[in-house]
Scaffold this motif. Structure first.
Motif, PDB file in Angstrom:
ATOM      1  N   HIS A 223       0.856  -1.188   0.000  1.00  0.00           N
ATOM      2  CA  HIS A 223       0.000   0.000   0.000  1.00  0.00           C
ATOM      3  C   HIS A 223       0.891   1.237   0.000  1.00  0.00           C
TER       4      HIS A 223
ATOM      5  N   TYR B 274       1.286   5.208   0.423  1.00  0.00           N
ATOM      6  CA  TYR B 274       0.743   6.496   0.858  1.00  0.00           C
ATOM      7  C   TYR B 274       1.462   7.563   0.048  1.00  0.00           C
TER       8      TYR B 274
ATOM      9  N   LEU C 236       1.825   7.497  10.763  1.00  0.00           N
ATOM     10  CA  LEU C 236       2.291   6.665   9.635  1.00  0.00           C
ATOM     11  C   LEU C 236       3.778   6.882   9.378  1.00  0.00           C
ATOM     12  N   ASN C 237       4.219   8.130   9.504  1.00  0.00           N
ATOM     13  CA  ASN C 237       5.635   8.480   9.336  1.00  0.00           C
ATOM     14  C   ASN C 237       5.930   9.695  10.211  1.00  0.00           C
TER      15      ASN C 237
ATOM     16  N   ASP D 285       3.662   0.650   2.688  1.00  0.00           N
ATOM     17  CA  ASP D 285       3.332  -0.376   3.666  1.00  0.00           C
ATOM     18  C   ASP D 285       3.516  -1.728   2.993  1.00  0.00           C
TER      19      ASP D 285
ATOM     20  N   GLY E 264       2.438  -4.711   6.396  1.00  0.00           N
ATOM     21  CA  GLY E 264       2.322  -4.153   7.751  1.00  0.00           C
ATOM     22  C   GLY E 264       3.564  -3.413   8.227  1.00  0.00           C
ATOM     23  N   GLU E 265       4.678  -3.528   7.491  1.00  0.00           N
ATOM     24  CA  GLU E 265       5.898  -2.772   7.827  1.00  0.00           C
ATOM     25  C   GLU E 265       5.901  -1.514   6.980  1.00  0.00           C
ATOM     26  N   ARG E 266       6.088  -0.360   7.614  1.00  0.00           N
ATOM     27  CA  ARG E 266       6.090   0.870   6.816  1.00  0.00           C
ATOM     28  C   ARG E 266       7.511   1.295   6.463  1.00  0.00           C
TER      29      ARG E 266
END
Ligand SMILES: N[C@@H](CCC(=O)N[C@@H](CS)C(=O)NCC(=O)O)C(=O)O
Length: 215
Positions: free
Chosen positions: A6, A8, A47-48, A57, A60-62
């Protein structure tokens, strides 16, 4: 199992480079527009915490930082050689990414668009910092133009994610009306090829932006 990806992003931002790379990779992914045009929204800092897009993502790891994100996308689609084919090409790609991220984006556009990052609330210095940023951008564009002399793409003879990243900054140059075609013809030639790619069309259409950055 294919990883869940995903992105962003913010429309027309540097996140357009990983967006194009994801399209080019053929991997499945989804996106969220965080709307960071006038600054990263505080409600998304979880998120960051650095307050920047892109964020990828991965199950689940960003992952943050454009070069790292492009590295992940490239590693997930090795057959696409998104960061070069040979050892030397991979080194050149990393060289480009580090410089584009640190110098052209962080220093040049950073000073031009976000002078407060350099001098805090000393508003009386903003114009000086912006002028230094603009000069850095112009010097960087001249350097890019020189590096692209007689070359179809930035690395080797095929499209890489470096070209997608270069395209983002070319759009910004158009946005700033820096006479990109006239002043940087080799850079313009590369971008003419890049915008023909399906991956670029799809990413640009999905973001609802213009190809050349003038809208
Ligand atoms: N070093 C980061 C920089 C990312 C960055 O500056 N992104 C901009 C959009 S192009 C941003 O999120 N800006 C929000 C802000 O300035 O508040 C990277 O390469 O990913």
């Amino acid at each position: 199992m294919a990883p869940k990806l995903h992105l962003y992003m913010s429309t027309g931002a540097c996140s357009l480079a990983p967006h194009i790379a994801l399209q080019e990779s053929g991997l499945e992914f989804t996106t969220t527009d965080l709307g960071a045009k006038r600054g990263y929204p505080a409600e998304h800092l979880h998120l960051n915490p650095k307050g920047r897009v892109p964020i990828l993502d991965l199950d689940g790891e960003r992952i943050t930082e454009t070069p790292a994100i492009l590295g992940v996308i490239s590693a997930l689609a090795p057959e696409k050689k998104l960061l070069g084919s040979t050892l030397l090409e991979r080194a050149r790609a990393q060289e480009w990414l580090a410089w584009l991220c640190g110098t052209l984006h962080g220093q040049g556009f950073g000073a031009l668009f976000r002078p407060a990052r350099f001098v805090g609330d000393k508003e009386e210095l903003y114009d000086v910092i912006k002028a230094i940023g603009l000069q850095c951008v112009k010097n960087s564009f001249a350097y890019i133009n020189e590096k692209l002399e007689g070359k179809p793409f930035a690395v080797g003879d095929a499209f890489t994610a470096v070209d997608a990243y270069l395209y983002v900054f070319y759009r910004w140059g158009n946005m700033l009306r820096l006479g990109m075609k006239e002043n940087y013809p080799n850079y313009a030639r590369l971008v003419d090829e890049v915008v023909k790619l399906d991956s670029v069309r799809k990413a640009v259409d999905a973001e609802g932006i213009s190809f050349d950055g003038t809208l």
